[in-house]
Design a protein around this motif. Sequence first.
Motif, PDB file in Angstrom:
ATOM      1  N   ARG A  59      35.330  35.689  25.810  1.00 17.48           N
ATOM      2  CA  ARG A  59      34.796  35.609  27.092  1.00 17.48           C
ATOM      3  C   ARG A  59      35.896  34.997  27.985  1.00 17.48           C
ATOM      4  NH1 ARG A  59      28.609  33.954  26.581  1.00 17.48           N
ATOM      5  NH2 ARG A  59      29.551  32.390  25.204  1.00 17.48           N
ATOM      6  N   LEU A  60      35.658  35.485  29.191  1.00 17.38           N
ATOM      7  CA  LEU A  60      36.607  34.621  30.169  1.00 17.38           C
ATOM      8  C   LEU A  60      36.088  33.274  30.504  1.00 17.38           C
ATOM      9  CD1 LEU A  60      37.539  37.479  32.752  1.00 17.38           C
ATOM     10  CD2 LEU A  60      38.714  36.693  30.675  1.00 17.38           C
ATOM     11  N   LEU A  61      37.138  32.192  30.583  1.00 20.02           N
ATOM     12  CA  LEU A  61      36.680  30.817  31.122  1.00 20.02           C
ATOM     13  C   LEU A  61      35.431  30.187  30.258  1.00 20.02           C
ATOM     14  CD1 LEU A  61      37.053  31.205  34.859  1.00 20.02           C
ATOM     15  CD2 LEU A  61      38.829  31.129  33.069  1.00 20.02           C
ATOM     16  N   GLU A  62      35.381  30.561  28.763  1.00 13.63           N
ATOM     17  CA  GLU A  62      34.304  30.359  28.168  1.00 13.63           C
ATOM     18  C   GLU A  62      33.941  28.919  28.092  1.00 13.63           C
ATOM     19  OE1 GLU A  62      35.065  32.770  24.586  1.00 13.63           O
ATOM     20  OE2 GLU A  62      33.093  32.137  23.883  1.00 13.63           O
ATOM     21  N   LYS A  63      34.951  28.123  28.203  1.00 19.20           N
ATOM     22  CA  LYS A  63      34.834  26.599  28.077  1.00 19.20           C
ATOM     23  C   LYS A  63      34.099  25.917  29.474  1.00 19.20           C
ATOM     24  CE  LYS A  63      37.846  25.055  24.818  1.00 19.20           C
ATOM     25  NZ  LYS A  63      39.206  24.806  24.421  1.00 19.20           N
ATOM     26  N   TYR A  64      34.323  26.811  30.384  1.00 19.78           N
ATOM     27  CA  TYR A  64      33.647  26.334  31.744  1.00 19.78           C
ATOM     28  C   TYR A  64      31.945  26.305  31.449  1.00 19.78           C
ATOM     29  CZ  TYR A  64      37.694  26.836  34.466  1.00 19.78           C
ATOM     30  OH  TYR A  64      38.985  26.634  35.034  1.00 19.78           O
ATOM     31  N   GLY A  65      31.527  26.858  30.463  1.00 18.73           N
ATOM     32  CA  GLY A  65      29.994  26.750  30.304  1.00 18.73           C
ATOM     33  C   GLY A  65      29.159  27.633  30.902  1.00 18.73           C
ATOM     34  N   SER A  66      29.581  28.884  31.440  1.00 22.44           N
ATOM     35  CA  SER A  66      28.482  29.491  32.372  1.00 22.44           C
ATOM     36  C   SER A  66      27.694  30.601  31.494  1.00 22.44           C
ATOM     37  CB  SER A  66      28.848  29.868  33.489  1.00 22.44           C
ATOM     38  OG  SER A  66      30.144  30.769  33.247  1.00 22.44           O
ATOM     39  N   GLU A  67      28.421  30.723  30.133  1.00 24.16           N
ATOM     40  CA  GLU A  67      27.804  31.816  29.204  1.00 24.16           C
ATOM     41  C   GLU A  67      27.779  33.176  29.880  1.00 24.16           C
ATOM     42  OE1 GLU A  67      27.121  30.928  26.088  1.00 24.16           O
ATOM     43  OE2 GLU A  67      27.489  28.752  26.324  1.00 24.16           O
ATOM     44  N   PRO A  68      28.972  33.620  30.027  1.00 23.56           N
ATOM     45  CA  PRO A  68      29.009  35.046  30.640  1.00 23.56           C
ATOM     46  C   PRO A  68      28.629  36.194  29.807  1.00 23.56           C
ATOM     47  CG  PRO A  68      30.921  34.111  30.090  1.00 23.56           C
ATOM     48  CD  PRO A  68      30.380  32.796  29.994  1.00 23.56           C
ATOM     49  N   SER A  69      28.079  37.096  30.272  1.00 24.62           N
ATOM     50  CA  SER A  69      27.520  38.455  29.514  1.00 24.62           C
ATOM     51  C   SER A  69      28.377  39.325  29.534  1.00 24.62           C
ATOM     52  CB  SER A  69      26.059  38.994  30.255  1.00 24.62           C
ATOM     53  OG  SER A  69      25.186  37.832  30.132  1.00 24.62           O
ATOM     54  N   VAL A  70      29.600  39.068  29.701  1.00 23.63           N
ATOM     55  CA  VAL A  70      30.743  40.307  29.535  1.00 23.63           C
ATOM     56  C   VAL A  70      31.725  39.640  28.721  1.00 23.63           C
ATOM     57  CG1 VAL A  70      32.618  41.421  30.773  1.00 23.63           C
ATOM     58  CG2 VAL A  70      30.319  40.874  32.072  1.00 23.63           C
ATOM     59  N   TYR A  71      31.917  40.564  27.701  1.00 22.10           N
ATOM     60  CA  TYR A  71      32.565  40.301  26.420  1.00 22.10           C
ATOM     61  C   TYR A  71      34.079  40.978  26.545  1.00 22.10           C
ATOM     62  CZ  TYR A  71      28.542  38.199  24.496  1.00 22.10           C
ATOM     63  OH  TYR A  71      27.359  37.287  24.354  1.00 22.10           O
ATOM     64  N   TYR A  72      34.989  40.562  26.238  1.00 27.59           N
ATOM     65  CA  TYR A  72      36.284  41.057  26.133  1.00 27.59           C
ATOM     66  C   TYR A  72      37.171  41.325  24.682  1.00 27.59           C
ATOM     67  CZ  TYR A  72      36.354  40.853  31.331  1.00 27.59           C
ATOM     68  OH  TYR A  72      36.061  41.025  32.362  1.00 27.59           O
ATOM     69  N   ILE A  73      37.414  42.331  24.381  1.00 21.41           N
ATOM     70  CA  ILE A  73      38.229  42.639  23.156  1.00 21.41           C
ATOM     71  C   ILE A  73      39.730  42.627  23.241  1.00 21.41           C
ATOM     72  CG2 ILE A  73      38.384  44.093  20.875  1.00 21.41           C
ATOM     73  CD1 ILE A  73      35.286  44.707  21.694  1.00 21.41           C
ATOM     74  N   SER A  74      40.484  42.024  22.570  1.00 19.64           N
ATOM     75  CA  SER A  74      41.771  42.133  22.581  1.00 19.64           C
ATOM     76  C   SER A  74      42.447  41.944  21.259  1.00 19.64           C
ATOM     77  CB  SER A  74      42.717  41.573  23.491  1.00 19.64           C
ATOM     78  OG  SER A  74      44.109  41.951  23.347  1.00 19.64           O
ATOM     79  N   ARG A  75      43.084  42.665  20.798  1.00 21.90           N
ATOM     80  CA  ARG A  75      43.714  42.438  19.248  1.00 21.90           C
ATOM     81  C   ARG A  75      45.132  41.953  19.299  1.00 21.90           C
ATOM     82  NH1 ARG A  75      40.991  46.670  20.368  1.00 21.90           N
ATOM     83  NH2 ARG A  75      39.200  46.965  19.354  1.00 21.90           N
ATOM     84  N   GLN A  76      45.648  41.566  20.620  1.00 22.08           N
ATOM     85  CA  GLN A  76      46.980  41.262  20.961  1.00 22.08           C
ATOM     86  C   GLN A  76      46.745  39.672  20.999  1.00 22.08           C
ATOM     87  OE1 GLN A  76      49.349  43.579  23.631  1.00 22.08           O
ATOM     88  NE2 GLN A  76      47.273  44.501  23.982  1.00 22.08           N
TER      89      GLN A  76
END
Lengths: 724, 412, 263
Positions: free
Chosen positions: C223-240
């Motif tokens: 997820r974007l900015l995961e460490k900021y700690g807001s627990e976003p509900s949008v997940y991203y996938i990239s294999r690169q």
Amino acid sequence: MLTRRGFLQFVVGGALGAVFSPLPWRIADELVLFSQRWTPQGAPGDESWCYSICQLCPGGCGLKVRKISERVVQVEANPLSPINRGVCPLGAASVQYLYGDKRRIKKPLKRTGKRGEGKWQEIEWAEALNLLTSKLNDLKGSGATEGLLCIDGSVSKVMSGLLKKFCYAYGTSNYFHVNADVGASIAIKEMQDFNGCVGFDLENADYVLSFGSQLLEGWGAPGNLQALYNYWFENPLKPKVKVVQIEPRMSDTAAKASEWLPNLPGTEALVALGLAWVILKEGKYNPRFTGDADFERFKRAVLEGFNPDKLEEKTGLCKDDFIRVAREFCNAKHPIAVWGRGKGFNSTGAFEVLAIHSLNALVGNINRKGGTAFFKDVVDEVWPEISTRQPRDLGKFIESVGAKKVYAEIALVCEANPAYKYPVSFGNALQNVPFVVTFTPFMNDTALVSDLVLPTPFYMEKWEAITTPRGFSYPVFGLSCPVCKSSYGVKHPGDVVLAVSKTLGLKGLPWDNYRNLLQYLVEKIWSKGKGCLLKGNKKVALPSSPRQMWSELTTCVWANPEAVSGGIKKFDFAPSVFAEGIKRPVWSVEGKSEDYPFTLIPCEYLILPQDLGAAPFLVKQLPDTVLKGSDLCVEVHPETASQCGVKNGELALLQTPLGQARVRVFCNECIRPGIIGIPVGLGHKGYDEYLAGKGINAYTILGYNEEATGVASYVMNKANLVKI
Amino acid sequence: MDAALIPPGVQRCSFKKFMVWIGFVLLLLLWGLYGTALCLIKGLNQTHMNNYYGFALWIFLDLGVIALGAGAFFTGFLRYIVGIDKLKNIINIAVIIGWCCYGGALLILAIDVGQPLRAWHIFWYPNVHSMLTEVSFCITCYFTVLCVEYLPIILENPQLDKNRFIHILSHNFHEYMFIFAALGTFLSFFHQGSLGGTFGVLFTRPFAYRTGFFVWPWTFFLFILSAIASGPALTLLITWFMQKVTGRKLVSYDVLELMGKIAGTLLFIYMIFKLIDTWYWIEHVLPSKGMTLADCYKGWFGSYGYWLLVAELGVFGVIPALILVCPALRKREFWLILGALMDCTGIALNRFVMVLQSSAVPTYPFDKWPSYMPSWQEWATFGMVLGITLLVISLSYRYLPLFPQEKELNRN
Amino acid sequence: MGHEEKENWSHAEKYVMVIDIDKCTGCGACVVACSQENNIPVRTDETDKYMSLNWLVIYRVTNAQPFPKTKVVYVPRPCMHCDDPICVHVCPASATDKDAKGIVSQIYPRCFGCRYCMAACPYHARVFNWYDPVYPKGTERGFNPDVSTRMRGVVEKCSFCNHRYQHARDKAIAEGRVCLEDGEYIPACAEACPTKAIYFGNIKDPNSQVSRILREERPHVFRLLEKYGSEPSVYYISRQDWVRPRLDWVLEEEHKKYKNSMK
């Protein structure tokens, strides 16, 4: 009498009373309501859904349209369409096109002031038709029917076919379609003696070699290619295909391709022949088309002149890449080489197409699964007489009109925008064309300089047939029915053409109106009994009656995947185009290299349609590295910028032998050093305040290059960038 | 002409001269009102704020003046609660400065919201978890307290004082002023703190985020400390400046020095905590967010460079603290004033980075640093507040007996 | 909403979005569909991107390598609908809230435009109506009646097309169903996406497409900015492997670990 005590009592009592009365709450409430009533809201109504086919480009995406009462509010993909799975940004902006009051033309307009002055008189349709008919009648009476010039930009091949039939019945051969790839048709004619649809079976290909074709940015059928991208890379770790993009600049397509090979602009033909050299040298070619004398000639010429060693400097690609890619290409099961740079609307020349297509022939992948496909479209089959004629180069024709080498009395422009694409030469030509009539739903650049403007319906307001989407590998036919009543005084151009030909007494156009013509075509297809109905991935047999077929076709499409079958009559590797082409540099570019050390190339974007101006939502989405304020940004490598002494974001003067323009500089690592990329699709004069006057029309300074074989196109120019 | 209004026994400039000065102030005010009106009528597009800079110049100024206006509550606290009697000589001007600062902040806040007509929603639909709710409740209440504190000063005007009722009322106010001082201290304490909390709680903005104690991030306490370290310094500075402008002695130097001592001592304590906080932030908070200090500063110089950190903590932090705690330097007017000035600058810088830099630091690794330059309308709105302040101080100085020592100090 | 409520979601519904960066071609259809669906205004000059009003934007992110090693990905960014939404915590007027199905709502008539939420949101998902909303003349006829237009001076943001949920829910109730079927409710962007790079659905349903994809693609999900700690509900996938450290703050040693785990 008011005592102090009484006064205090009054004040305190009043205050208390007010607090406990509903008054303050009411006021607060009103304030909120007041502050909400500043914006218009959508009127509620009953929801309904209709089917339609997008006609903003020749891609033919199936749509599902959401309506509230009579208002169209949203478009989505038609799940039954075999072409697309979602919509592209243009299609998504359909509603804005439909209701854009400032772009749409409300009534027929007759010019009153000078040409291009923008003074119009709104007239009734009857008067407009009279005017048009009498002009055509006069010309016909004078016998100089070749004086009718028809510039067609219709997305539907049926409409184009009708216009062609009209032109031939009238007695003019000067019919042009703005999207015709003249170079490609010359090459294909010479190599295969074929005239008709050219398709690419990308779905089944496993190695796609793209010579600058922006597959994801408007090339072919955009909605279909996006869907294909998902299909190819369903599992990105195990892709079904390898896409190699050969392009000087990293377009979105290059960014998403498996591999990007940045070549020097205009060297696509050389790259193709360099690859052919490797295949020939290593003898890895498929015997299907080889062995004839022409092949031997081709082989000799390629082996002599196109050794990748020598091509390194010319093309900017290294030898190892040539060898590796060539081996990958011929080792693949279904390799395909694709031509048509950018969106493919600008011809890339016969020699280039020939060079690229020879790769397809070398691997024998023509009219086979995952290869190039050559077939006749429905319209071509119904009206064989119109498909035999070779498309001609509009740009060159317009130039000759401007130079008075060709006589033109009436220009009939149908849903095209030549004033944008040929800003200089069309302007010159207009001085020699006394009467210009434009059929268009939008006040575009060409309508602005016309004498008579006839408003046509937007695709959601009319009956239309959609035939094979551009680049599709088998014939398709679908119907798009009107989803809403037009709120403008529009008439279907097909109806107008049929009415006019009736009045003029032209033969071969027996239909009362355009819908009759469509019904006639549906009956023809039905009676032939070939093909099937495609509902998503499902193939369904043809219905039992033409009537039922008609109603089915408004939701799904007819297709004939078996239309392409096996053999082709002949294949000539080395026709005259090839012999001519290898003698000279591929493209002629004017100007001295000392004055213009850089090469200018067009950059195309999916959200920047050219003939059709971008909708407000699309303009809004343009990055500020394409348009900043009203300044156009050109893309350069930081090295190139520092060579010119300009910094990222600064204004600079872009000079070419054709003229100069003030632009902003956008530095980017995604373009080869020494190249300047100019976005195409801005700098319109027409449309509305969201588009008009923004940026520069790239066609004013992009060179109109002539290929050795006589095909001309906007490909590149020499340029310099000077600090202001 | 207005001699009857001027407190007895003090000298004031001629009415004409005063009017010329007031004229200038009114011009500033008028310009400010024009800018403000534009913002209210045409909306906040008149500013250069944008979606990245939701908080900008105005919030910085708000935070700044609220910190610097802390002289009011803290001097009141020391005078009435702690009982440092000497401060009675400067408390009046401290209250007026406080009133202007807080009133100005309130005014700017009201303009700063997109829908001023709905500003009362903050009271009507309060979100008790929001620091801004706390801020607005505190500032509103505290401003009311400041009005109450200001009132007896106004009532001391010789003409008003003639009225027997007013005279007694004023006297009673003075008697019970300690209650208001206590109330004011309480409110302002939370107000300053919650302003710090406003930024400190933003766990999604690593530049501002701080861990803390219970529900309060450390910035809550640091803001209180820094406010009381700079408030007295500003009171000192303005009083000194008034002496220079009017050419009269208004308070004895020992009172100014005392204010300097208070400010200096507090600044010293503040700097200790602030340095520890900064170290902790660099070593623990930032890494916990996946960032490093280098991600929060844009090179050394230019906008948002490391120089800001050095300036805030070093040049305008440690140095003024050392100047002001050193009795020998404090005794000399030059050093006292310089120290106070640097003290205020340092705290203003702190508020600046808390507001602007925490907005500017790119939250995405791939993002650019956005730039911002306030529009003239934003400056004008501040100009209006400045105009009001000048007007209020000028009128108060001319017509109210602000400085108990003035008569004595100017007796030749 | 406090943390304690999070555990109390009695509904078997929590909607999340999964965006496959490797499938996004950056075409922009999602943005246009979103704009049309949500009656988003257009000013004649929107080239100041910091002033432009969009609920969904596509970031073009490069690997910051020089030519010709440059690589580019496109990252569509809606509102993250965080589980620990800082905007909800900070809004002084309770104008934004997290609802039971996981959507962070915005009450436009209550918002008074203090912009604290914008200063707080690290995703820049919240945008302010700096101007009175304007629409190209005539296009008001294309307004979606399910979404109210917003007035000058309020903050707005992506709602995961909450009105579409209402429609789907109404339909389900009319048909006597309790639960929505997978795919019955999806936002306009996911609907429009021509490469189907945007997945949307109920993460609490283990059989839903999003649950399945998150399971299958686990090593590539972030997820974007995961460490900021807001627990976003949008997940991203990239294999690169270069993508994640360009999109999120990943310290060096962590990135090495991550790279190894992907091998």
